[in-house]
Design an enzyme around this catalytic site. Structure first.
Site, PDB file in Angstrom:
ATOM      1  N   TYR A 182       0.703  -1.314  -0.071  1.00 34.42           N
ATOM      2  CA  TYR A 182       0.115   0.015  -0.122  1.00 34.42           C
ATOM      3  C   TYR A 182       0.909   1.060  -0.050  1.00 34.42           C
ATOM      4  O   TYR A 182       0.129   2.493  -0.061  1.00 34.42           O
ATOM      5  CB  TYR A 182      -1.092  -0.186   1.063  1.00 34.42           C
ATOM      6  CG  TYR A 182      -0.616  -0.329   2.489  1.00 34.42           C
ATOM      7  CD1 TYR A 182       0.418   0.054   3.112  1.00 34.42           C
ATOM      8  CD2 TYR A 182      -1.606  -1.132   3.256  1.00 34.42           C
ATOM      9  CE1 TYR A 182       0.740   0.030   4.268  1.00 34.42           C
ATOM     10  CE2 TYR A 182      -1.196  -1.612   4.607  1.00 34.42           C
ATOM     11  CZ  TYR A 182      -0.129  -0.821   5.241  1.00 34.42           C
ATOM     12  OH  TYR A 182       0.264  -0.931   6.517  1.00 34.42           O
ATOM     13  N   LYS A 197       5.200   3.574   5.065  1.00 33.72           N
ATOM     14  CA  LYS A 197       5.814   2.729   4.188  1.00 33.72           C
ATOM     15  C   LYS A 197       6.102   3.316   2.819  1.00 33.72           C
ATOM     16  O   LYS A 197       7.152   3.066   2.158  1.00 33.72           O
ATOM     17  CB  LYS A 197       4.888   1.337   4.064  1.00 33.72           C
ATOM     18  CG  LYS A 197       4.546   0.628   5.164  1.00 33.72           C
ATOM     19  CD  LYS A 197       5.947  -0.087   5.437  1.00 33.72           C
ATOM     20  CE  LYS A 197       5.865  -1.343   6.498  1.00 33.72           C
ATOM     21  NZ  LYS A 197       7.176  -1.682   7.023  1.00 33.72           N
TER      22      LYS A 197
END
Length: 317
Positions: A182, A197
């Site tokens: 994601y 992330k």
């Protein structure tokens, strides 16, 4: 997770067509993807190495001869990991260090501990992260910072310390940063983790260029669905709601099976090995093509609050 080793329950095929079987199972636990002494004499530092996928990766590095230091916040888990690593056939030396990667002083200490016990780390695996599902509107400043500080800032502190020591030593090294798919797609229900992330993915691409001239590789590694005993309760609960039967998880993957932790370990040992020297700035996704899947007709949209079993949003006082 051993009980999912052979989990396959693919959809029934139309009459006259073969039943889909999905991707074949990997070699058995204990097999190695590289020659047995590939990492002999090399030191590998794994954050979040006391449990879960970090521990699984540490085991595979040990299996091909590495000296391994596992770092984490819980001494009991680290002790369990050290016992397992020492029992791995072909393993080098093993050590552990309690560390909170959000604190740069503690990060310095863990590198000092590694260097004292095993030597200057040749490989850093940035696996430690924080995560929990939450509707974005419910995220408090503290919750947001908790995830960003561990997943992104902590990864940066570890990465910077590794590179500084390698640069000062004038020797090459390899960094692996565990990411998430994601980072590309966004992650409803995980706005904090997805943002962190995405930052980690950007670090991989930026630092590979900066440090490549000095022999330091920087790569990313993205796991798909790898059920294991140490999954957090909220994430495990989400999987259970989606697929009450463990084997039902397989139906939701193009591979018609889930990943096995050793498969991530094999990918990690390859990316940091001498056989991958010309690979840097790359993020390898190990998920059986799950993040690319699309449906001809998308399923109905279910708001994140409903998916997580939350009631209507109530503005805090």
């Amino acid at each position: 997770m051993d009980d999912l080793e052979n989990a396959r329950s693919g959809p029934a095929a139309p009459t006259g067509l073969p039943t889909p079987a999905g991707l074949p199972a990997p070699p058995p636990l204990g097999a190695a993807a590289l020659p047995p002494d590939t990492y002999r004499g090399r030191v590998v530092l794994v954050t979040g190495g006391g449990s879960g996928l970090g521990r699984a990766m540490a085991v595979e590095f040990a299996r091909v001869g590495a000296d391994v230091l596992v770092a984490g916040r819980r001494a009991d888990r680290l002790d369990d990991a050290v016992r397992e690593l020492k029992a791995v056939p072909g393993a080098g030396r093993v050590a552990s260090a309690v560390c909170d990667i959000r604190d740069p002083e503690r990060v310095t200490e863990v590198f000092e501990a590694a260097q004292s016990a095993l030597g200057l780390p040749d490989v850093l695996v940035n696996n430690a992260a924080a995560n929990f599902p939450c509707p974005a509107e419910d995220l408090s400043p503290r919750a947001w910072r908790a995830v960003l500080d561990t997943t992104l800032t902590g990864t940066w502190f570890m990465t910077r310390e590794f590179a500084r020591r390698r640069l000062a030593d004038g020797t090459p090294g390899s960094i692996l940063c565990v990411g998430a798919s994601y980072a590309w797609t966004g992650g409803p229900g995980f706005a904090h983790s997805a943002a962190a992330k995405a930052g980690v993915k950007n670090l991989v691409e930026t630092l590979a260029v900066e440090w490549g001239p000095y022999g330091i590789q920087v790569n990313g590694l993205v796991p798909g669905l790898f059920p294991h005993a140490d999954m957090t309760g909220d994430i495990r609960g989400g999987l259970d709601r989606a697929a009450p039967e463990a084997a039902g998880l397989a139906d939701r993957q193009p591979a018609l099976r889930v990943g096995l932790p050793r498969e991530l370990g094999w990918a990690a040992t390859f990316l940091a090995s001498p056989y991958a020297r010309f690979i840097t700035g790359h993020t390898l996704v190990v998920d059986g093509a799950n993040w690319q899947r699309r449906a001809l007709v998308n399923p109905p949209v279910v708001p994140v609050r409903e998916q997580l079993g939350r009631g209507p949003f109530v503005s805090p006082p």
